[in-house]
Write an enzyme that holds these catalytic residues in place. Structure first.
Site, PDB file in Angstrom:
ATOM      1  CD  GLU A  58      59.601   5.352 -28.769  1.00  0.00           C
ATOM      2  OE1 GLU A  58      58.909   6.039 -28.236  1.00  0.00           O
ATOM      3  OE2 GLU A  58      60.524   5.573 -29.228  1.00  0.00           O
ATOM      4  CG  ASN A 219      58.485  10.889 -33.140  1.00  0.00           C
ATOM      5  OD1 ASN A 219      57.429  11.071 -32.561  1.00  0.00           O
ATOM      6  ND2 ASN A 219      59.576  11.001 -32.604  1.00  0.00           N
ATOM      7  CD  GLU A 220      59.407  14.278 -29.801  1.00  0.00           C
ATOM      8  OE1 GLU A 220      60.433  14.148 -29.316  1.00  0.00           O
ATOM      9  OE2 GLU A 220      58.433  14.251 -28.960  1.00  0.00           O
ATOM     10  CE1 TYR A 290      55.057  11.959 -23.019  1.00  0.00           C
ATOM     11  CE2 TYR A 290      56.192  13.081 -24.660  1.00  0.00           C
ATOM     12  CZ  TYR A 290      55.780  11.811 -24.188  1.00  0.00           C
ATOM     13  OH  TYR A 290      55.807  10.710 -25.249  1.00  0.00           O
ATOM     14  CD  GLU A 353      55.448  10.808 -28.578  1.00  0.00           C
ATOM     15  OE1 GLU A 353      56.151  11.163 -27.465  1.00  0.00           O
ATOM     16  OE2 GLU A 353      56.000  10.588 -29.639  1.00  0.00           O
ATOM     17  CD  GLN A 403      56.087   5.067 -25.587  1.00  0.00           C
ATOM     18  OE1 GLN A 403      55.992   3.763 -25.576  1.00  0.00           O
ATOM     19  NE2 GLN A 403      56.822   6.007 -25.701  1.00  0.00           N
TER      20      GLN A 403
HETATM   21  O1  AHR Z   1      57.439   8.701 -25.352  1.00  0.00           O
HETATM   22  C1  AHR Z   1      58.832   8.777 -25.180  1.00  0.00           C
HETATM   23  C2  AHR Z   1      59.500   9.913 -26.284  1.00  0.00           C
HETATM   24  O2  AHR Z   1      59.178  10.911 -25.941  1.00  0.00           O
HETATM   25  C3  AHR Z   1      59.212   9.437 -27.836  1.00  0.00           C
HETATM   26  O3  AHR Z   1      59.926   8.357 -28.359  1.00  0.00           O
HETATM   27  C4  AHR Z   1      59.717  10.749 -28.178  1.00  0.00           C
HETATM   28  O4  AHR Z   1      58.755  10.894 -29.457  1.00  0.00           O
HETATM   29  C5  AHR Z   1      59.182  11.854 -27.073  1.00  0.00           C
HETATM   30  O5  AHR Z   1      60.276  12.548 -27.221  1.00  0.00           O
END
Ligand code: AHR
Length: 554
Positions: A58, A219-220, A290, A353, A403
């Site tokens: 990103e 995205n999201e 995450y 992600e 990432q």
């Molecule tokens: O990876 C960082 C951020 O986390 C990304 O931009 C987003 O998609 C997620 O919330």
């Protein structure tokens, strides 16, 4: 269940089955063999998609500028402006796909800004300009904040070609019209000499179509991608995905899926989309998960609940792994909800992600927004996660660790002329052997790792892993999450004889061990000698370790 246990017992007694004996004896104290792994060669789950080993890039902090793109005139060794050391190291791990340009950045990105002569491309304020996580010492006037757009579609496509990953574009659904989505597809995939967009691509240096298959539609979309309700996003998805030309390429479109355990997002979207036939235009449904809450139930505040990437105690070590281990339930829960509207599962899961997200403070350099240390704890997290994806090879078609470089759970740190790989890199390197293999059902029997969480007792599996077979080569990857207990383990391959075996283990005497620019090889895998035989069967998995066993079948 019982018959498998009985079989193991007789195998250990030498009456049936085949085994692996580890010759190497570690220096730490071990328990008597209290664990077993049985690999069921005749119970395949599905093929492990190489795309499970995919990445995420990103325009965020030091990921693109400095991390990947150094520019053609840089003194840093580069291939057409791309950091050579990173390209080469990444290629070694056989990346599946690489997702770009975001993340949240994607929904404010105009792909046209990254086309045309580099010197004339516009400078644009980056999505992350006001992020509260920016280190105080960071320079706020560079490309990390005012994107020069030097790294655009063609540069990204070259990066993919050189490193071996397939490009996966995330299209802007929040702030560009649907027309711009298919124009971007046209720019990438239209044959040379046809559309104006193809001529632009040729002028940018790529005459032949880029043949991009993977496209994310937003995205999201429940958050930074537009704050939609799932039903409203379904309507947007229908419009954006309708009649997008593929130019001879079967496009694989990915819908913006849930945030962790939000089953209502999945249910709401699928219910709305299924009757209109929209699901036939969807290849993957993207889950984001995450691992960040190490507060042991004290808070779920996004900022308060995170912990330091380097300084953590035993409780925080286990809390992070416990959070990441929820992945298995997320995969099966969303899969079940998807089946309510898509019983034949034409849409697969994409874990768009994933990774650890620690509190700010351990950035490799100040401009590396969301950069964080990467220790053996992160390596164990990576092993646990990849094994979950392998075990669900029938459901998970792609997964992108977040990432790639200088950000969250990175494989690399890169700044100016400094470069190193992280423990997570080594896990990807070791696990690459699974790609394209047939995932096999396995049975792990090991005492759970107990610890106190949220006032009650929690537990992690004593050992976890996955197995796959490719011809005569069987790959077994195993994570021992215990911070202090080695596990002596019997390993049995059912329905096959073992010819030879070898082991590669990533471990350190301290879970805080990590690589840095100064000590780039502090953590690296070591080869262990393994003997295959039909007698006693043991392999000792070190505490907080990730191991790959390569077994050649007779
Ligand atoms: O990876 C960082 C951020 O986390 C990304 O931009 C987003 O998609 C997620 O919330």
């Amino acid at each position: 269940m019982n018959s498998r246990r009985d079989f193991l017992r007789s195998a250990a007694a030498g009456t049936a089955g085949f085994a692996i004996t580890q010759v190497f004896r570690p220096s730490f104290s071990t328990r008597a063999a209290d664990s077993r792994i049985e690999i069921l060669l005749n119970e395949p789950i599905g093929t492990i998609a190489p795309e499970i080993y995919s990445h995420f890039v990103e325009h965020l902090g030091g990921v693109v500028y400095d991390g990947i793109w150094v520019g053609e005139n840089s003194k840093i060794p580069n291939v057409g402006g791309l950091r050579k050391a990173l390209v080469e190291a990444l290629a070694k791990t056989k990346p599946g796909a690489i997702r770009w340009p975001g993340g949240c950045f994607a929904d404010q990105y105009d792909w046209r800004d990254g086309t045309g002569p580099r010197a004339r491309r516009p400078k644009r304020t980056n999505f992350w300009v006001d992020a509260p996580e920016w280190p105080k010492q960071a320079r706020r006037d560079g490309p990390q904040v005012y994107d020069t757009n030097e790294f655009g579609t063609v540069e990204f496509a070259r990066f993919c070609k050189l490193s071996g990953g397939q490009p996966y574009f995330a299209a802007n659904l929040r702030s560009l019209p649907a027309q711009e989505f298919w124009r971007w597809v046209e720019y990438c995939n239209a044959p040379a000499g046809t559309a104006t967009a193809a001529a632009q691509r040729a002028a940018d240096g790529e005459r032949d179509p880029l043949g991009v298959r993977f496209w994310g539609v937003g995205n999201e979309s429940w958050g930074c991608g537009g704050n939609f309700e799932p039903e409203d996003y379904a309507i947007e998805y229908r419009r954006y995905s309708a009649w997008v030309p593929g130019y001879g390429r079967q496009l694989s479109l990915v819908g913006s899926g849930p945030n962790g355990g939000n089953l209502e997002w999945t249910r709401g979207f699928f219910k709305k989309a299924a009757p209109g036939g929209v699901l036939s235009r969807m290849w993957g449904w993207a889950l984001h998960h995450y691992s960040w809450n190490v507060s042991n139930g004290r808070t779920s505040d996004w900022f308060q609940a995170k912990g330091d990437g380097l300084k953590f105690d035993t409780e925080k070590y286990y809390e992070l792994l416990l959070h990441s281990n929820q992945m298995e339930k997320l995969v099966t829960d969303h899969w079940a909800v998807m089946a309510e509207s898509d019983p034949r599962h034409r849409v697969k899961l994409v874990v768009d992600e994933w990774g650890a997200w620690h509190a700010p403070g351990t950035e490799p350099f100040p401009e590396a927004l969301l950069g964080q240390a990467n220790t053996m704890r992160d390596a164990v997290l990576a092993g646990l996660s990849l094994d979950i994806f392998n075990r669900h090879a029938d459901k998970v078609a792609m997964a992108n660790v977040a990432q790639l470089v200088n950000c969250l759970q990175s494989l690399f740190f890169a700044h100016e002329d400094k470069f190193c790989v992280t423990p997570t890199y080594h896990v990807f390197d070791m696990y690459a052997a699974h790609q394209g293999g047939k995932s096999l059902r396995t049975q792990f029997t090991a005492p759970d790792v107990p610890y106190a969480s949220k006032g009650t007792s929690a537990k992690l599996p004593g050992l976890a892993g996955s197995a796959s077979v490719n011809g005569k080569q069987l790959t077994l990857t195993v994570t021992n999450p215990s911070i202090d207990q080695a596990r002596e383990c019997e390993i049995v391959v059912r329905d096959a004889a073992v010819q030879s075996a070898s082991a590669l283990t990533l471990a350190a005497s301290d879970v805080h061990a990590h690589n840095s620019f100064e000590t780039p090889q502090a953590v690296q895998p070591t080869a262990q000698t393994v003997q295959a035989g039909s007698g006693a069967v043991t392999y000792t998995f070190a505490p907080a370790s990730v191991t790959k066993l390569t077994i050649t079948l007779a």
